[in-house]
Each structure stands twice: as structure tokens, then as C-alpha cells.
Design a protein around this motif. Structure first.
Motif, PDB file in Angstrom:
ATOM      1  N   VAL A 131      40.408  37.336  30.507  1.00 36.06           N
ATOM      2  CA  VAL A 131      39.117  37.484  31.188  1.00 36.06           C
ATOM      3  C   VAL A 131      38.072  36.776  30.339  1.00 36.06           C
ATOM      4  O   VAL A 131      37.845  37.145  29.181  1.00 36.06           O
ATOM      5  CB  VAL A 131      38.742  38.966  31.367  1.00 36.06           C
ATOM      6  CG1 VAL A 131      37.453  39.079  32.185  1.00 36.06           C
ATOM      7  CG2 VAL A 131      39.872  39.747  32.029  1.00 36.06           C
ATOM      8  N   ALA A 132      37.441  35.757  30.888  1.00 37.92           N
ATOM      9  CA  ALA A 132      36.458  34.972  30.148  1.00 37.92           C
ATOM     10  C   ALA A 132      35.111  35.685  30.111  1.00 37.92           C
ATOM     11  O   ALA A 132      34.831  36.580  30.907  1.00 37.92           O
ATOM     12  CB  ALA A 132      36.293  33.598  30.789  1.00 37.92           C
ATOM     13  N   THR A 133      34.276  35.272  29.177  1.00 39.85           N
ATOM     14  CA  THR A 133      32.945  35.843  29.047  1.00 39.85           C
ATOM     15  C   THR A 133      32.150  35.687  30.348  1.00 39.85           C
ATOM     16  O   THR A 133      32.105  34.610  30.940  1.00 39.85           O
ATOM     17  CB  THR A 133      32.177  35.145  27.908  1.00 39.85           C
ATOM     18  OG1 THR A 133      32.904  35.301  26.692  1.00 39.85           O
ATOM     19  CG2 THR A 133      30.785  35.739  27.737  1.00 39.85           C
ATOM     20  N   GLY A 134      31.554  36.784  30.801  1.00 44.05           N
ATOM     21  CA  GLY A 134      30.750  36.765  32.010  1.00 44.05           C
ATOM     22  C   GLY A 134      31.541  36.803  33.295  1.00 44.05           C
ATOM     23  O   GLY A 134      30.960  36.791  34.381  1.00 44.05           O
ATOM     24  N   GLU A 135      32.859  36.878  33.195  1.00 44.07           N
ATOM     25  CA  GLU A 135      33.719  36.884  34.382  1.00 44.07           C
ATOM     26  C   GLU A 135      34.008  38.305  34.842  1.00 44.07           C
ATOM     27  O   GLU A 135      34.140  39.215  34.035  1.00 44.07           O
ATOM     28  CB  GLU A 135      35.029  36.167  34.056  1.00 44.07           C
ATOM     29  CG  GLU A 135      35.966  35.987  35.222  1.00 44.07           C
ATOM     30  CD  GLU A 135      37.184  35.157  34.842  1.00 44.07           C
ATOM     31  OE1 GLU A 135      37.322  34.049  35.390  1.00 44.07           O
ATOM     32  OE2 GLU A 135      37.988  35.614  33.996  1.00 44.07           O
ATOM     33  N   VAL A 136      34.106  38.475  36.135  1.00 48.10           N
ATOM     34  CA  VAL A 136      34.532  39.755  36.717  1.00 48.10           C
ATOM     35  C   VAL A 136      35.915  39.541  37.314  1.00 48.10           C
ATOM     36  O   VAL A 136      36.093  38.685  38.181  1.00 48.10           O
ATOM     37  CB  VAL A 136      33.563  40.238  37.811  1.00 48.10           C
ATOM     38  CG1 VAL A 136      34.044  41.556  38.409  1.00 48.10           C
ATOM     39  CG2 VAL A 136      32.151  40.395  37.239  1.00 48.10           C
ATOM     40  N   ILE A 137      36.887  40.296  36.829  1.00 48.93           N
ATOM     41  CA  ILE A 137      38.240  40.204  37.363  1.00 48.93           C
ATOM     42  C   ILE A 137      38.617  41.527  37.998  1.00 48.93           C
ATOM     43  O   ILE A 137      38.324  42.602  37.456  1.00 48.93           O
ATOM     44  CB  ILE A 137      39.264  39.800  36.273  1.00 48.93           C
ATOM     45  CG1 ILE A 137      40.619  39.474  36.925  1.00 48.93           C
ATOM     46  CG2 ILE A 137      39.397  40.867  35.206  1.00 48.93           C
ATOM     47  CD1 ILE A 137      41.555  38.722  36.004  1.00 48.93           C
ATOM     48  N   ALA A 138      39.210  41.475  39.176  1.00 47.43           N
ATOM     49  CA  ALA A 138      39.654  42.678  39.872  1.00 47.43           C
ATOM     50  C   ALA A 138      41.152  42.832  39.688  1.00 47.43           C
ATOM     51  O   ALA A 138      41.911  41.887  39.910  1.00 47.43           O
ATOM     52  CB  ALA A 138      39.319  42.599  41.348  1.00 47.43           C
ATOM     53  N   LEU A 139      41.578  44.021  39.276  1.00 49.72           N
ATOM     54  CA  LEU A 139      42.986  44.393  39.292  1.00 49.72           C
ATOM     55  C   LEU A 139      43.229  45.055  40.638  1.00 49.72           C
ATOM     56  O   LEU A 139      42.721  46.146  40.902  1.00 49.72           O
ATOM     57  CB  LEU A 139      43.316  45.350  38.148  1.00 49.72           C
ATOM     58  CG  LEU A 139      43.042  44.844  36.727  1.00 49.72           C
ATOM     59  CD1 LEU A 139      43.423  45.909  35.705  1.00 49.72           C
ATOM     60  CD2 LEU A 139      43.788  43.546  36.458  1.00 49.72           C
ATOM     61  N   LEU A 140      43.965  44.383  41.496  1.00 42.63           N
ATOM     62  CA  LEU A 140      44.130  44.801  42.892  1.00 42.63           C
ATOM     63  C   LEU A 140      45.583  45.176  43.158  1.00 42.63           C
ATOM     64  O   LEU A 140      46.497  44.461  42.734  1.00 42.63           O
ATOM     65  CB  LEU A 140      43.713  43.651  43.817  1.00 42.63           C
ATOM     66  CG  LEU A 140      43.964  43.818  45.312  1.00 42.63           C
ATOM     67  CD1 LEU A 140      43.122  44.937  45.894  1.00 42.63           C
ATOM     68  CD2 LEU A 140      43.690  42.500  46.042  1.00 42.63           C
ATOM     69  N   GLY A 141      45.765  46.269  43.867  1.00 40.53           N
ATOM     70  CA  GLY A 141      47.119  46.649  44.245  1.00 40.53           C
ATOM     71  C   GLY A 141      47.153  48.053  44.805  1.00 40.53           C
ATOM     72  O   GLY A 141      46.172  48.794  44.731  1.00 40.53           O
ATOM     73  N   PRO A 142      48.299  48.448  45.373  1.00 37.77           N
ATOM     74  CA  PRO A 142      48.424  49.786  45.964  1.00 37.77           C
ATOM     75  C   PRO A 142      48.477  50.861  44.892  1.00 37.77           C
ATOM     76  O   PRO A 142      48.653  50.573  43.699  1.00 37.77           O
ATOM     77  CB  PRO A 142      49.750  49.700  46.732  1.00 37.77           C
ATOM     78  CG  PRO A 142      50.530  48.670  45.983  1.00 37.77           C
ATOM     79  CD  PRO A 142      49.531  47.657  45.517  1.00 37.77           C
ATOM     80  N   SER A 143      48.357  52.115  45.301  1.00 39.12           N
ATOM     81  CA  SER A 143      48.461  53.232  44.361  1.00 39.12           C
ATOM     82  C   SER A 143      49.802  53.182  43.654  1.00 39.12           C
ATOM     83  O   SER A 143      50.835  52.903  44.270  1.00 39.12           O
ATOM     84  CB  SER A 143      48.328  54.564  45.110  1.00 39.12           C
ATOM     85  OG  SER A 143      47.060  54.664  45.716  1.00 39.12           O
TER      86      SER A 143
END
Length: 323
Positions: free
Chosen positions: A27-39
Motif C-alpha cells: 500500500v503506497a503512501t496516500g493510497e486507499v486499498i480495499a480488502l474485499l471478499g465474502p465473510s
């Protein structure tokens, strides 16, 4: 500064089955990363490991090249925001936001009003928490998490307890706030619309493993397999020639009279979604039911219709991706 996750594995239970299995991510500086997936896919476990709340069986987590192993939660300089907000009912709004500053050893309480204005709650300083709506409480939780200016913000399903309309509205607001403040963030969600709204990059997880990473546009344009396509909102069908198709929400429409259809079917019902009238159509060639936009064409249950596939929103998946 950068968050680097290298080959991280986390196991639960006596059987030692992996909750997170050999995940590598940056994850780079200033970046928003989503961890996406089912339960149960391991996304929250991975976030908790970054926070220092879960031990690693293998791998390492680094911040700006420095291994965080052995660094306690309160020394990492990360902010945390959870699904229920975890606000203090005995403190007013200002007291809850100020707690974030106190935990960081700061006394610049003028920042409280600045943050409340940022999250759309200007003038709410003395409001009791019990008088706030669910959405307002999550805004307070976000302000508290941002108060000490964390070098990384970790958000674990922050909107999942809210109704869909409010989730969509707050997702847009959170995205704007994170970009305005330049906050580096990891955002956990099971909702692909939410992930696509908030994140610069999306990491799709399944059964503890990372299956695809890219921008929201990248994932939507080219899901890695049929399971990913289905999770992202496509209807996946296999035609009688064996071709696997991923059909987006607007990929199918009812054919006009005289048009050569791509498939035919029988209307089983009608519905209305996102401002459009849709026909539910059983298509023998595709082995199931699809939704087709009707436009101005009149249809009724039991009628036979031709269907047109729009190029925009229809993906031909690679052979074997449906397995």
C-alpha cells in the motif's frame, strides 16, 4: 512511506487451518486499498495482523521498510475504526473525538472542532452519543480515528451495520475525506460497490488467499474467473456452445422487432431496479434466468422475447475460469 505485507499466513484453531494464506500486498503512501471478499475469507484477520492484534505464523509486515514484528499496537501509529464504532456512551461527541488525541499523547483540542467540521458534524461537540443516528455515530468514530493524524488508518467493515442507502452515501463521504486528508488506509468490506467507491486499489480475497488486485476499473473490466465475476455483480452463464459469459447489470436488453437476437427466452416476471424496468427471462441456451432491460418494449409473463447482448457489460471469460 509504504505498508508492505510479505507472505503473511495466519492460522486459527487446533487444526491450524489458515485464515490468511501466504498473502503479499503493498500500500503506497496516500493510497486507499480495499480488502474485499465474502465473510470468512480472511480480510479482517489480515487487517488485524497489520494492526498488531493477530500473530503471524509466517511472513512479515513492514512499514517503510521496517519490520513491525514485536511492535505493540499502541506504538505502530495506526488508527482503527470498526463496524460498531466502539464509542464511549458516557462521553459527548467532543469527548469521544478528543480520546483519539489523548491516546496519542496530544492536547491540541482545537483539532476536535476541525475534525467534526470535516466529517459534517460541525456544532455537535456537546451532543450525547445516545442522541446520534447510526450514520452520525460512524462519522464521530471516523473523526476520532483521524484525530491523531495516523500514518495508516485501518477500517474494518465500518458501514456494514447501516442500511444500503446510508452506506452508499457515507462511502462517498469517506472516500472524499480520506483523499482530502491524504490518509493512507486499508478498508475491509464485503460490498463491491463500497470497495469501488472508496478505494484506489482493490484486493479481492477468497478462502484466505489473494486472488486479484487492481483498480476498481481493472477488476470490473477483467474479473479473474467466474467466481470473482459473480462476486463483483455479474451474472455468469454458459451458453450451449460452452462459452462462459459474465453479464453486467446492463448487459442484456429485450430485442426490438426485426432485430436478430443473440438468444431467446420466456419472460417469467417483471421488476424495477435503479430506475429501469426489467424482465426476468428464462433462457434455455444460457441455462438459467437473466434480467433484461425492456426500455419502451411491452412484455408480460409468459411471452417469448429475443435478447440482445450489449458489448459494454458483457465479458467472455477465459476457458476453465468457471471451474
Amino acid at each position: 512511506m509504504t505498508l508492505s505485507i510479505h507472505g503473511v499466513t495466519i492460522t486459527y484453531g487446533s487444526a491450524g487451518s489458515p485464515a490468511v494464506d501466504d498473502v503479499t500486498l503493498e500500500v503506497a503512501t496516500g493510497e486507499v486499498i480495499a480488502l474485499l471478499g465474502p465473510s470468512g475469507c480472511g480480510k479482517s484477520s489480515l487487517l488485524r495482523a497489520v494492526a498488531g492484534l493477530e500473530p503471524l505464523i509466517a511472513g512479515r509486515i513492514e512499514w517503510d521498510g521496517r519490520d513491525l514484528a514485536g511492535t505493540p499496537v499502541h506504538r505502530r501509529g495506526f488508527g482503527l475504526m470498526f463496524q460498531d464504532g466502539q464509542l464511549f456512551p458516557h462521553r459527548d461527541v467532543a469527548g469521544n473525538v478528543a480520546f483519539g488525541l489523548q491516546m496519542a499523547g496530544r492536547r491540541d483540542y482545537s483539532r476536535v472542532s476541525e475534525l467534526l467540521e470535516l466529517v459534517g458534524l460541525a456544532g455537535y461537540e456537546r451532543r450525547p452519543i445516545s442522541t446520534l443516528s447510526g450514520g452520525e455515530q460512524q462519522r464521530v468514530a471516523l473523526a476520532r480515528a483521524l484525530a491523531p493524524q495516523p500514518r495508516l488508518l485501518l477500517l474494518d467493515e465500518p458501514l456494514s451495520a447501516l442500511d444500503r442507502g446510508l452506506r452508499e452515501h457515507l462511502a462517498v463521504e469517506i472516500a472524499e475525506i480520506l483523499r482530502t486528508t491524504g490518509t493512507t488506509a486499508v478498508y475491509v468490506t464485503h460490498d463491491h460497490d463500497e470497495a469501488f467507491t472508496v478505494a484506489d486499489q482493490v484486493a479481492l480475497m477468497r478462502a484466505g488467499r489473494l486472488v486479484q488486485t487492481g483498480t476498481p476499473a481493472d477488476l470490473w473490466a477483467a474479473p479473474v474467473d467466474a467466481q470473482a465475476a459473480t462476486f463483483l455483480g455479474y451474472r455468469v452463464v454458459t451458453d450451449d456452445g460452452g462459452t462462459c459469459l459474465a453479464l453486467g447489470p446492463r448487459a442484456v436488453r429485450v430485442a426490438h422487432p426485426g432485430e436478430a437476437p443473440d438468444a431467446t427466452g420466456v419472460v417469467t416476471g417483471l421488476t424495477f431496479a435503479r430506475g429501469e424496468r426489467l424482465a426476468l427471462v428464462d433462457v434455455e441456451r444460457w441455462g438459467g434466468q437473466v434480467r433484461a432491460r425492456t426500455g419502451a418494449i411491452e412484455t408480460e409473463p409468459g411471452s417469448a422475447v429475443g435478447l440482445i447482448l450489449e458489448a459494454d457489460g458483457t465479458i467472455v471469460l477465459e476457458p476453465g475460469s468457471a471451474d
